[in-house]
Design a protein around this motif. Structure first.
Motif, PDB file in Angstrom:
ATOM      1  N   TRP A  59      -9.607   7.733  49.680  1.00 32.17           N
ATOM      2  CA  TRP A  59      -9.354   6.503  48.999  1.00 32.17           C
ATOM      3  C   TRP A  59     -10.856   6.727  47.807  1.00 32.17           C
ATOM      4  O   TRP A  59     -10.331   6.098  47.117  1.00 32.17           O
ATOM      5  N   ARG A  60     -11.139   7.626  47.727  1.00 36.18           N
ATOM      6  CA  ARG A  60     -12.568   8.216  47.603  1.00 36.18           C
ATOM      7  C   ARG A  60     -11.498   8.702  46.212  1.00 36.18           C
ATOM      8  O   ARG A  60     -12.016   8.887  45.227  1.00 36.18           O
ATOM      9  N   GLY A  61     -11.149  10.061  46.400  1.00 39.24           N
ATOM     10  CA  GLY A  61     -10.353  11.175  45.853  1.00 39.24           C
ATOM     11  C   GLY A  61      -9.414  10.726  45.084  1.00 39.24           C
ATOM     12  O   GLY A  61      -9.043  10.716  43.640  1.00 39.24           O
ATOM     13  N   PHE A  62      -8.722   9.562  45.077  1.00 41.03           N
ATOM     14  CA  PHE A  62      -7.832   9.353  44.722  1.00 41.03           C
ATOM     15  C   PHE A  62      -8.227   7.821  43.726  1.00 41.03           C
ATOM     16  O   PHE A  62      -6.776   7.778  43.254  1.00 41.03           O
TER      17      PHE A  62
ATOM     18  N   ILE B 208      -2.784  24.389  60.469  1.00 38.22           N
ATOM     19  CA  ILE B 208      -3.024  24.222  59.214  1.00 38.22           C
ATOM     20  C   ILE B 208      -2.325  23.948  57.928  1.00 38.22           C
ATOM     21  O   ILE B 208      -1.402  24.147  57.172  1.00 38.22           O
ATOM     22  N   ASP B 209      -2.911  26.075  57.352  1.00 39.53           N
ATOM     23  CA  ASP B 209      -2.286  26.431  56.857  1.00 39.53           C
ATOM     24  C   ASP B 209      -0.888  27.134  56.943  1.00 39.53           C
ATOM     25  O   ASP B 209      -0.679  26.855  55.808  1.00 39.53           O
ATOM     26  N   GLY B 210      -0.556  27.120  57.943  1.00 43.52           N
ATOM     27  CA  GLY B 210       0.497  27.944  58.650  1.00 43.52           C
ATOM     28  C   GLY B 210       1.454  25.911  57.969  1.00 43.52           C
ATOM     29  O   GLY B 210       2.510  25.891  57.575  1.00 43.52           O
ATOM     30  N   PHE B 211       1.493  25.018  58.800  1.00 45.68           N
ATOM     31  CA  PHE B 211       1.944  24.501  58.065  1.00 45.68           C
ATOM     32  C   PHE B 211       1.849  23.576  57.238  1.00 45.68           C
ATOM     33  O   PHE B 211       2.915  22.416  56.095  1.00 45.68           O
ATOM     34  N   LEU B 212       0.420  23.752  55.942  1.00 43.92           N
ATOM     35  CA  LEU B 212       0.811  23.660  54.772  1.00 43.92           C
ATOM     36  C   LEU B 212       2.063  24.627  53.958  1.00 43.92           C
ATOM     37  O   LEU B 212       2.352  24.302  53.131  1.00 43.92           O
ATOM     38  N   ALA B 213       1.864  26.212  54.813  1.00 43.31           N
ATOM     39  CA  ALA B 213       3.124  26.393  53.541  1.00 43.31           C
ATOM     40  C   ALA B 213       4.616  26.397  54.060  1.00 43.31           C
ATOM     41  O   ALA B 213       5.126  26.274  52.996  1.00 43.31           O
ATOM     42  N   GLY B 214       4.628  25.476  54.968  1.00 44.10           N
ATOM     43  CA  GLY B 214       5.625  25.157  55.004  1.00 44.10           C
ATOM     44  C   GLY B 214       6.307  23.770  54.484  1.00 44.10           C
ATOM     45  O   GLY B 214       7.566  23.352  53.682  1.00 44.10           O
ATOM     46  N   TRP B 215       5.219  23.004  54.408  1.00 46.58           N
ATOM     47  CA  TRP B 215       5.633  21.396  53.816  1.00 46.58           C
ATOM     48  C   TRP B 215       5.545  21.685  52.359  1.00 46.58           C
ATOM     49  O   TRP B 215       6.605  21.794  51.920  1.00 46.58           O
ATOM     50  N   ALA B 216       5.094  22.888  52.248  1.00 46.68           N
ATOM     51  CA  ALA B 216       4.940  23.176  50.436  1.00 46.68           C
ATOM     52  C   ALA B 216       6.901  23.444  49.647  1.00 46.68           C
ATOM     53  O   ALA B 216       7.052  23.754  48.900  1.00 46.68           O
TER      54      ALA B 216
ATOM     55  N   PRO C 146       3.909  22.709  45.603  1.00 45.66           N
ATOM     56  CA  PRO C 146       2.666  22.787  46.424  1.00 45.66           C
ATOM     57  C   PRO C 146       2.187  21.430  46.432  1.00 45.66           C
ATOM     58  O   PRO C 146       1.682  20.352  45.907  1.00 45.66           O
ATOM     59  N   VAL C 147       1.400  21.537  47.985  1.00 45.48           N
ATOM     60  CA  VAL C 147       1.097  20.043  48.553  1.00 45.48           C
ATOM     61  C   VAL C 147      -0.190  20.085  47.526  1.00 45.48           C
ATOM     62  O   VAL C 147      -1.288  21.077  47.790  1.00 45.48           O
ATOM     63  N   ASP C 148      -0.769  18.886  47.032  1.00 45.62           N
ATOM     64  CA  ASP C 148      -2.054  18.356  45.896  1.00 45.62           C
ATOM     65  C   ASP C 148      -3.332  18.645  46.360  1.00 45.62           C
ATOM     66  O   ASP C 148      -3.274  18.716  47.492  1.00 45.62           O
ATOM     67  N   SER C 149      -4.159  19.345  46.719  1.00 47.27           N
ATOM     68  CA  SER C 149      -5.590  19.411  46.210  1.00 47.27           C
ATOM     69  C   SER C 149      -6.276  18.823  46.932  1.00 47.27           C
ATOM     70  O   SER C 149      -6.422  19.127  48.424  1.00 47.27           O
ATOM     71  N   GLN C 150      -6.242  17.722  47.214  1.00 51.45           N
ATOM     72  CA  GLN C 150      -6.992  16.203  47.322  1.00 51.45           C
ATOM     73  C   GLN C 150      -6.672  16.471  49.190  1.00 51.45           C
ATOM     74  O   GLN C 150      -6.916  16.427  50.168  1.00 51.45           O
ATOM     75  N   THR C 151      -5.045  16.374  49.474  1.00 53.27           N
ATOM     76  CA  THR C 151      -4.221  15.812  50.311  1.00 53.27           C
ATOM     77  C   THR C 151      -4.547  17.581  51.216  1.00 53.27           C
ATOM     78  O   THR C 151      -4.476  17.525  52.256  1.00 53.27           O
ATOM     79  N   ALA C 152      -4.220  18.794  50.567  1.00 53.53           N
ATOM     80  CA  ALA C 152      -4.048  19.707  51.608  1.00 53.53           C
ATOM     81  C   ALA C 152      -6.259  19.846  51.584  1.00 53.53           C
ATOM     82  O   ALA C 152      -6.100  20.562  53.025  1.00 53.53           O
TER      83      ALA C 152
END
Length: 269
Positions: A37-40, A151-159, A165-171
């Motif tokens: 909530w702060r990041g966004f 988590i890194d494998g999950f993020l790679a699969g989602w991207a 790529p998933v945005d940096s704040q979310t990642a």
């Protein structure tokens, strides 16, 4: 960070309070934390007018992270939110804002405990049964990927599924999580029955729904809820999907701030 304990199962829930004014409970989505909530930009926009109660959902952020799926039953999540509100706003109902899983949680809170909720703002959420929802939302086999690839494998699969790529704040928020706890949370969510349509039709709490125009999984669900909840409106955030709608704080806040102000002025609860 502050902490409360759910009296039913003893799980510790972390949260932060910022600002001054009517209480506004804020509940993040899957694999994120209160810092989103702060990041966004929501904290900066709201803290001068509302007392923001930023919760880390169990299994996320600095809250306790049980590894058993049954620990993530929705009635326990709602109990967490009640424990926070009973500490921070014992005599005043709170506005409640949630995104994705957080939207489902605040809707469940409002249905089960309407006396504790002044308004609901639910983004990218669903009241319907959740079977297969994470595979549809992220990518097929995403829960298994969390357990085996982290988590890194999950993020790679989602991207790969999204094509970007998933945005940096979310990642960054995703990487702060325990993948085993996150997988347990997802497995329990897969079997949650959802909120009955009749309960939504009976809601008398002012409700704002918002969703990305490209959020294929949730735009129909948001329209469904808006059609059922009597005192509700729907804002579609153009050009965004499930991962980017909450990050598009400009158009979301353009709808959210007048909504909260109107409810606060009217005294509606």
């Amino acid at each position: 960070m502050l902490n409360v304990t759910n009296p039913v199962d003893g799980t510790r829930i972390a949260y932060q309070v910022i600002g001054d004014g009517p209480p506004l409970l804020m509940v993040h989505g899957t694999a994120l934390s209160h810092v989103i909530w702060r990041g966004f930009g929501y904290v900066k926009a709201l803290q001068d007018h509302y007392r923001l109660i930023l919760v880390d959902v169990r299994g996320h952020g600095r809250s306790e992270k049980p590894h058993h799926p049954d620990s993530y039953a929705m009635d326990l999540v709602v109990g967490d939110l009640l424990a926070v509100l009973e500490t921070e706003s014992p005599s005043e109902p709170a506005h409640a804002l949630g995104y994705s899983f957080g939207a489902r949680a605040v809707l469940s809170l409002a249905v089960g405990h309407p006396e504790r909720v002044r308004s609901v703002s639910a983004g990218g959420g669903s009241s319907r049964p959740m079977a297969g929802a994470f595979d549809a939302l992220f990518f097929p086999g995403c829960i298994d990927a969390l357990e085996t690839q982290g988590i890194d494998g999950f993020l790679a699969g989602w991207a790969a599924r999204r094509g970007s790529p998933v945005d940096s704040q979310t990642a960054l928020a995703f990487r702060s999580n325990d993948p085993i706890a996150l997988a347990a949370y997802m497995r329990r969510s897969d079997v949650e029955p959802g909120i009955d349509d009749a309960a939504l039709s009976a809601m008398q709490i002012p409700t704002l729904l918002f969703v990305g125009s490209r959020d294929k999984q949730r735009i129909a669900d948001s329209r469904h809820a808006a059609a059922l909840i009597p005192n509700s409106s729907l804002t579609v955030v153009e050009g965004t999907d499930h991962a980017t709608a909450a990050a598009a704080s400009g158009p979301v806040l353009a709808a959210l701030i007048p909504f909260l102000d109107d409810v606060s002025r009217s005294g509606t609860s």
